[in-house]
Design an enzyme around this catalytic site. Structure first.
Site, PDB file in Angstrom:
ATOM      1  N   GLU A   1     -28.497   3.212   3.134  1.00 22.51           N
ATOM      2  CA  GLU A   1     -28.658   4.105   4.384  1.00 22.51           C
ATOM      3  C   GLU A   1     -27.101   4.705   5.559  1.00 22.51           C
ATOM      4  OE1 GLU A   1     -30.646   6.795   4.410  1.00 22.51           O
ATOM      5  OE2 GLU A   1     -31.853   5.894   3.111  1.00 22.51           O
TER       6      GLU A   1
ATOM      7  N   ARG B   1      11.557  -9.490  -0.894  1.00 20.89           N
ATOM      8  CA  ARG B   1      11.809 -10.370  -1.192  1.00 20.89           C
ATOM      9  C   ARG B   1      11.643 -11.609  -2.872  1.00 20.89           C
ATOM     10  NH1 ARG B   1       7.623 -12.526   3.288  1.00 20.89           N
ATOM     11  NH2 ARG B   1       6.036 -12.011   1.921  1.00 20.89           N
TER      12      ARG B   1
ATOM     13  N   SER C   1       1.038  -1.419   0.158  1.00 23.61           N
ATOM     14  CA  SER C   1      -0.086  -0.286  -0.268  1.00 23.61           C
ATOM     15  C   SER C   1       0.897   1.201  -0.425  1.00 23.61           C
ATOM     16  CB  SER C   1      -1.138   0.130   1.046  1.00 23.61           C
ATOM     17  OG  SER C   1      -2.119   1.013   1.069  1.00 23.61           O
ATOM     18  N   GLN C   2       1.836   1.690   0.754  1.00 20.08           N
ATOM     19  CA  GLN C   2       2.683   2.291   1.510  1.00 20.08           C
ATOM     20  C   GLN C   2       3.630   2.575  -0.037  1.00 20.08           C
ATOM     21  OE1 GLN C   2       2.291   5.822   2.773  1.00 20.08           O
ATOM     22  NE2 GLN C   2       0.513   4.892   3.740  1.00 20.08           N
TER      23      GLN C   2
ATOM     24  N   ASP D   1      -1.449   7.629  15.517  1.00 15.75           N
ATOM     25  CA  ASP D   1      -2.628   6.823  14.586  1.00 15.75           C
ATOM     26  C   ASP D   1      -2.914   5.681  15.274  1.00 15.75           C
ATOM     27  OD1 ASP D   1      -1.512   6.284  11.614  1.00 15.75           O
ATOM     28  OD2 ASP D   1      -0.923   4.756  12.534  1.00 15.75           O
TER      29      ASP D   1
ATOM     30  N   SER E   1       5.154  -8.528  -4.578  1.00 23.13           N
ATOM     31  CA  SER E   1       5.328  -7.005  -5.600  1.00 23.13           C
ATOM     32  C   SER E   1       6.678  -7.427  -6.371  1.00 23.13           C
ATOM     33  CB  SER E   1       6.057  -6.465  -3.782  1.00 23.13           C
ATOM     34  OG  SER E   1       4.853  -6.778  -3.028  1.00 23.13           O
TER      35      SER E   1
ATOM     36  N   GLY F   1      -1.936   4.263   1.641  1.00 26.02           N
ATOM     37  CA  GLY F   1      -1.432   4.445   0.478  1.00 26.02           C
ATOM     38  C   GLY F   1      -2.028   5.000  -0.891  1.00 26.02           C
TER      39      GLY F   1
ATOM     40  N   HIS G   1       5.741   4.653  10.570  1.00 29.45           N
ATOM     41  CA  HIS G   1       4.327   4.468  11.321  1.00 29.45           C
ATOM     42  C   HIS G   1       5.845   4.310  12.443  1.00 29.45           C
ATOM     43  CE1 HIS G   1       1.925   3.413  14.211  1.00 29.45           C
ATOM     44  NE2 HIS G   1       1.721   2.370  13.628  1.00 29.45           N
TER      45      HIS G   1
ATOM     46  N   GLU H   1     -23.831   5.678   1.989  1.00 28.00           N
ATOM     47  CA  GLU H   1     -24.067   7.012   2.116  1.00 28.00           C
ATOM     48  C   GLU H   1     -22.795   7.732   2.932  1.00 28.00           C
ATOM     49  OE1 GLU H   1     -28.122   9.723   2.173  1.00 28.00           O
ATOM     50  OE2 GLU H   1     -29.014   7.728   1.830  1.00 28.00           O
TER      51      GLU H   1
HETATM   52  P1  NAP Z   1       1.750  -4.825   3.714  1.00 26.58           P
HETATM   53  O1  NAP Z   1       0.841  -3.281   2.189  1.00 26.58           O
HETATM   54  O2  NAP Z   1       0.814  -5.049   3.885  1.00 26.58           O
HETATM   55  O3  NAP Z   1       3.186  -4.301   2.683  1.00 26.58           O
HETATM   56  C1  NAP Z   1       3.062  -5.480   1.809  1.00 26.58           C
HETATM   57  C2  NAP Z   1       4.323  -5.508   1.362  1.00 26.58           C
HETATM   58  O4  NAP Z   1       5.363  -6.041   2.028  1.00 26.58           O
HETATM   59  C3  NAP Z   1       5.033  -6.253   0.198  1.00 26.58           C
HETATM   60  O5  NAP Z   1       5.659  -4.941  -0.922  1.00 26.58           O
HETATM   61  C4  NAP Z   1       5.382  -7.283   0.128  1.00 26.58           C
HETATM   62  O6  NAP Z   1       6.062  -8.584  -0.702  1.00 26.58           O
HETATM   63  C5  NAP Z   1       6.113  -7.251   1.726  1.00 26.58           C
HETATM   64  N1  NAP Z   1       6.231  -7.818   2.791  1.00 26.58           N
HETATM   65  C6  NAP Z   1       5.409  -8.861   3.054  1.00 26.58           C
HETATM   66  N2  NAP Z   1       5.501  -9.625   4.411  1.00 26.58           N
HETATM   67  C7  NAP Z   1       7.436  -9.556   3.887  1.00 26.58           C
HETATM   68  C8  NAP Z   1       8.337 -10.182   4.573  1.00 26.58           C
HETATM   69  N3  NAP Z   1       7.755 -10.613   5.603  1.00 26.58           N
HETATM   70  N4  NAP Z   1       9.405  -9.897   4.917  1.00 26.58           N
HETATM   71  C9  NAP Z   1       9.833  -8.859   3.512  1.00 26.58           C
HETATM   72  N5  NAP Z   1       8.402  -8.180   2.779  1.00 26.58           N
HETATM   73  C10 NAP Z   1       7.404  -8.117   3.256  1.00 26.58           C
HETATM   74  O7  NAP Z   1       2.035  -2.934   4.345  1.00 26.58           O
HETATM   75  P2  NAP Z   1       1.242  -1.000   4.183  1.00 26.58           P
HETATM   76  O8  NAP Z   1       0.442  -1.441   4.991  1.00 26.58           O
HETATM   77  O9  NAP Z   1       2.028  -0.595   2.775  1.00 26.58           O
HETATM   78  O10 NAP Z   1       2.362  -0.885   5.895  1.00 26.58           O
HETATM   79  C11 NAP Z   1       3.695   0.080   4.715  1.00 26.58           C
HETATM   80  C12 NAP Z   1       4.099   0.368   6.416  1.00 26.58           C
HETATM   81  O11 NAP Z   1       3.527   1.854   5.939  1.00 26.58           O
HETATM   82  C13 NAP Z   1       4.034   0.522   8.552  1.00 26.58           C
HETATM   83  O12 NAP Z   1       4.716   0.882   9.221  1.00 26.58           O
HETATM   84  C14 NAP Z   1       2.631   0.941   8.515  1.00 26.58           C
HETATM   85  O13 NAP Z   1       2.220   1.187   9.961  1.00 26.58           O
HETATM   86  C15 NAP Z   1       3.211   1.971   7.570  1.00 26.58           C
HETATM   87  N6  NAP Z   1       1.575   2.702   7.173  1.00 26.58           N
HETATM   88  C16 NAP Z   1       0.369   2.444   5.819  1.00 26.58           C
HETATM   89  C17 NAP Z   1      -0.089   3.173   5.504  1.00 26.58           C
HETATM   90  C18 NAP Z   1      -1.362   1.857   5.057  1.00 26.58           C
HETATM   91  O14 NAP Z   1      -2.322   3.033   4.250  1.00 26.58           O
HETATM   92  N7  NAP Z   1      -1.184   1.291   4.760  1.00 26.58           N
HETATM   93  C19 NAP Z   1      -1.028   4.225   6.417  1.00 26.58           C
HETATM   94  C20 NAP Z   1      -0.017   5.323   6.956  1.00 26.58           C
HETATM   95  C21 NAP Z   1       1.368   4.800   6.987  1.00 26.58           C
HETATM   96  P3  NAP Z   1       5.099  -9.687  -1.034  1.00 26.58           P
HETATM   97  O15 NAP Z   1       4.623  -9.094  -2.127  1.00 26.58           O
HETATM   98  O16 NAP Z   1       6.451  -9.899  -1.086  1.00 26.58           O
HETATM   99  O17 NAP Z   1       4.822 -10.323  -0.486  1.00 26.58           O
HETATM  100 MG    MG Z   2      -2.155   3.992  10.339  1.00 29.21          MG
END
Ligand code: NAP
Ligand code: MG
Length: 338
Positions: free
Chosen positions: A226, A47, A26-27, A190, A52, A133, A107, A230
């Site tokens: 509803e 990895r 996502s990010q 957060d 990804s 993200g 984060h 909305e």
């Molecule tokens: P995410 O989408 O769940 O991350 C997925 C990515 O991480 C994929 O590229 C995946 O690769 C890789 N991954 C997953 N498990 C792994 C592992 N064990 N070893 C290595 N790579 C791995 O993460 P996210 O939600 O973007 O969050 C990332 C950071 O941003 C966090 O610290 C979160 O708190 C922060 N954050 C997120 C949001 C948000 O909108 N989601 C908002 C603000 C802050 P593969 O494809 O190889 O599995």
């Molecule tokens: Mg958050």
């Protein structure tokens, strides 16, 4: 409180440098693509064999293993799930990251709760966009940016904050406003916001409203419109002009009902529960539960995802959204690409 904008940021601090974005979820996809469009030299660290890798390559980005990417960069931002960061940092990043480089997060969780102990020679910063993200990317592509927070946990170079601000600007946050905070404040607010209001609170409120109508014999389609559909229309008005603008746009009847009924739903008991939730975040109780959940193989996450998918609001919702094809034309999430 001081708010920083693009004019306050010095992008030259990142030009001629290499930025490694670890993760392409996502990010990760949003940061990597926004940085590239801001003419910053990016490598995505992943990895091998994961989904990804293909997605990032298909987007035209340069991809390497996590330790290779960390080893070639001046700035390394870790954008993988919070529960995986401690292990990945110890195994792939700490041994590879260059002396004096910047280590960044979106984060504060892992630093604040002691899951990562960064090497002493590194600058450690946070750039936390205040949006999912997919919105970080879509807003940037539209010429805007989402607000962001920056914080410094370790400043060896004396430039940590300026570098974090340059990064925030490069991903679009400087178009909207960047606020300086610290790791504790960002982490605790957060977690509280997403649990009490945005995700936990909102989802339970939607489901409770839907269930009340359906159990009383009303059509699930009516209840969906509803209580879920909305909500976006109302939140759009609040987002644009605050609660007053929303109240201006709705009928007097709806506004009167808001004043009469809102406090019957979010009661003194709800407010007390919010305080208890905040205390669990401040004392680390919540963090411990999340870390143990992950070590146990995520049984709660998996079961609750399955149960949520089976809830009638999701099944009836999928059918109704199929009849509104315009929603998909501007979809933020395309699971095959990001
Ligand atoms: P995410 O989408 O769940 O991350 C997925 C990515 O991480 C994929 O590229 C995946 O690769 C890789 N991954 C997953 N498990 C792994 C592992 N064990 N070893 C290595 N790579 C791995 O993460 P996210 O939600 O973007 O969050 C990332 C950071 O941003 C966090 O610290 C979160 O708190 C922060 N954050 C997120 C949001 C948000 O909108 N989601 C908002 C603000 C802050 P593969 O494809 O190889 O599995
Ligand atoms: Mg958050």
């Amino acid at each position: 409180m001081r708010v920083f904008y693009d004019k306050d940021a010095d992008l030259s601090l990142l030009r001629g440098k290499k930025v490694a974005v670890i993760g392409y979820g996502s990010q990760g996809h949003a940061h990597a693509l926004n940085l590239k469009d801001s003419q910053i030299d990016v490598v995505v660290g992943l990895r091998e064999g994961g989904d990804s890798w293909r997605k990032a390559q298909a987007a035209g980005l340069s991809v390497a293993s996590m330790s290779e990417a960390a080893g070639m960069a001046d700035f390394v931002i870790v954008l993988i799930p919070d529960e995986t960061i401690g292990k990945v940092y110890r195994e792939s990043i700490a041994p590879a990251i260059r002396e004096g480089a910047t280590l960044a997060f979106a984060h504060g969780f892992n630093i604040h709760y002691g899951q990562v102990s960064p090497r002493a020679d590194l600058d450690v910063v946070m750039i936390a966009p205040k949006a999912p993200g997919h919105t970080v990317r879509s807003t940037y592509v539209d010429g805007g940016g989402v607000p962001g927070l920056i914080a410094v946990a370790q400043d060896r170079s004396g430039q940590a904050r300026d570098v974090a601000l340059a990064y925030a600007s490069a991903i679009g946050c400087g178009r909207s406003g960047v606020i300086e905070t610290n790791f504790r404040e960002e982490t605790e607010t957060d977690l509280f916001g997403e649990q009490a209001v945005l995700c936990g609170g909102a989802v339970e409120l939607i489901k409770a409203g839907f269930d009340t109508l359906v159990e009383a014999g009303y059509a699930p389609e009516m209840a969906y419109f509803e209580c879920l559909h909305e909500l976006k229309l109302i939140v759009d008005l609040i987002y644009e002009g605050g609660i007053g603008t929303m109240n201006y746009g709705i009928s007097n009847n709806a506004e009167f009902g808001e004043y009469l009924t809102g406090p019957r739903i979010v009661t003194a008991e709800t407010r007390a529960a919010m305080k208890a939730v905040l205390a669990d975040i401040q004392t680390g109780e919540y963090a411990k539960a999340f870390i143990l959940e992950s070590q146990a193989g995520a049984p709660t996450l998996q079961s609750r995802r399955r149960l949520t998918a089976a809830h009638p609001i999701e099944t009836v919702g999928a059918k109704l959204r199929d009849m509104m094809p315009w929603i998909q034309r501007t979809a933020l999430v395309d699971k095959t690409r990001n």
